[in-house]
Design an enzyme around this catalytic site. Structure first.
Site, short mmCIF file in Angstrom:
data_model
loop_
_atom_site.label_atom_id
_atom_site.label_comp_id
_atom_site.label_asym_id
_atom_site.label_seq_id
_atom_site.Cartn_x
_atom_site.Cartn_y
_atom_site.Cartn_z
N GLN A 134 56.35 -69.55 -19.15
CA GLN A 134 55.64 -68.88 -20.25
C GLN A 134 54.81 -67.71 -19.70
O GLN A 134 53.64 -67.55 -20.06
CB GLN A 134 54.71 -69.88 -20.96
CG GLN A 134 55.40 -70.73 -22.02
CD GLN A 134 55.81 -69.92 -23.25
OE1 GLN A 134 55.58 -68.72 -23.37
NE2 GLN A 134 56.46 -70.60 -24.18
N SER A 135 55.42 -66.90 -18.86
CA SER A 135 54.66 -65.89 -18.12
C SER A 135 54.31 -64.64 -18.93
O SER A 135 55.18 -63.99 -19.51
CB SER A 135 55.48 -65.48 -16.90
OG SER A 135 55.03 -64.26 -16.37
N ASN A 136 53.01 -64.28 -18.90
CA ASN A 136 52.55 -63.02 -19.49
C ASN A 136 53.04 -61.84 -18.65
O ASN A 136 53.34 -60.77 -19.17
CB ASN A 136 51.02 -62.94 -19.51
CG ASN A 136 50.39 -64.05 -20.29
OD1 ASN A 136 50.82 -64.36 -21.39
ND2 ASN A 136 49.36 -64.66 -19.73
N CYS A 152 55.79 -61.57 -17.01
CA CYS A 152 57.18 -61.25 -17.36
C CYS A 152 57.23 -60.48 -18.67
O CYS A 152 57.97 -59.49 -18.78
CB CYS A 152 58.02 -62.52 -17.44
SG CYS A 152 58.36 -63.26 -15.82
#
Ligand code: PLP
Length: 350
Positions: free
Chosen positions: A75-77, A79
């Site tokens: 759930q990377s910001n 990325c």
């Protein structure tokens, strides 16, 4: 090397607003609390990575890259903002994401994971042990196809990324001068460490006297997190020929607010999310900014600041992650026991 000579792509909307949080200041009855709105950097729901990406993408374009390769958590910001920046510049992008199992996908596409697919990134999920080898294999495959891939590490936390936050200190200092105030401390969430390294570099190089406080969000030991930031600061000082005395007290990290692990929910983080939403209509994210705000709230309650102090909370973005966390947030609002604290998509879930 001169700052003005860094290759830079036009990605973020700058400067970001500086706002006084009157209701939160009154509620906590401590120092004057301000917020620097780096959640409003303007790329796919904004965040701190947009600042770093101006320089990272500038470097990629300078090197004639046609495809970006990066990776991080599920759930990377990071990325999300990297995909948005790449797409804005007309570049292709491959993501490698750490997940509980090979080719893992979530039941719902929500939050950042939804956005990665929506913006058309190529997504591969792997166990954390296979992260680096998958990145390397992706780079090799793209080169074999005759393309020019550019790899940027998770969080963009190298001297190139950190230089963006050196600039942010200058921006903040101008804004504080306009308001006729001086900031005693800045509090923010620290992960891969580039933001803190840049802030420390700026605070020291421009002699602001502002304390930089990092609230760690991950599993790393406090000492390890400090060394990570110190490493980027030292490397940057060398690269940019900056000469100042870096003291141990310049590197402040709290890791008491992680609450079980990276991305885990805790009562303290939920209290922070709810308090900001309720008092200021300001949305913070459950992973990073909630940890930093939980730190701020606790330090104020423990009398860690003078009432005359001015402190600034750096809002680094990420509020789109509120949605995958909707179940524990709902339970907290309704005063019920949390259904889970460890997210399904965390590799630690296995
Ligand atoms: C990445 C991130 C951080 C941490 O920044 P680092 O430079 O990686 O330490 C803080 N807040 C949010 C919302 C982030 O996405």
């Amino acid at each position: 090397m001169k700052f003005s000579e860094f290759p830079r792509a036009n990605i973020a909307t700058l400067p970001t607003p500086l706002q006084y949080l009157a209701n939160l200041t009154e509620k906590l009855d401590g120092p004057n609390i301000w917020v620097k709105r780096d959640d409003l950097t303007g790329v796919a729901f904004g965040g701190n990575k947009a600042r770093k990406l101006e320089y990272i993408m500038g470097d990629a374009i300078d090197k004639d890259a046609d495809v970006i390769v990066t990776g991080a958590g599920f759930q990377s910001n990071w990325c999300t903002q990297t995909v948005a920046a790449a797409k804005k510049l007309g570049l292709d992008i491959y993501l490698v994401k750490s997940a509980p199992s090979e080719d893992y996908d979530s039941k719902d596409w929500d939050g950042n994971h939804l956005l990665h697919h929506l913006m058309g990134a190529h997504v591969k999920t792997v166990r954390p042990e296979k992260f680096m080898e998958t990145i390397d294999a992706t780079m090799e495959q793209l080169k074999a196809e005759g393309r020019t891939p550019y790899y940027t590490p998770v969080g963009g936390s190298d001297p190139t990324g950190a230089s963006a936050y050196m600039n942010a200190v200058l921006e903040l200092t101008y804004q504080a001068n306009d308001e006729g105030i001086h900031f005693d401390s800045l509090i923010h969430a620290t992960g891969s460490g580039g933001t803190q390294a840049g802030l420390v570099l700026g605070a020291k190089a421009f002699n602001t006297g502002m304390k930089i406080i990092g609230a760690a969000v991950g599993w790393t030991e406090k000492k390890e997190q400090i060394e990570k930031v110190r490493g980027i600061v030292k490397e940057s000082m060398k690269k940019y020929s900056l000469d100042f005395q870096l003291r141990d007290e310049d590197l402040i990290v709290y890791n008491e607010y992680v609450g079980g692990g990276y991305g885990f929910m805790s009562e303290a983080k939920l209290e922070a999310v709810k308090m900001l939403a309720e008092t200021e209509g300001l949305l913070i994210d459950p992973v990073y900014t909630a940890t930093a705000m939980a730190c701020l709230i606790d330090l104020v309650r423990k009398g860690g600041f003078k009432k005359t102090d001015n402190i600034v909370f750096l809002h680094t973005g990420g509020a789109v992650a509120l949605f995958p966390y909707k179940d524990p947030i709902r339970a907290y609002i309704q005063g019920k026991a949390l259904p889970w604290t460890k997210p399904d998509w965390s590799p630690a879930a296995e």
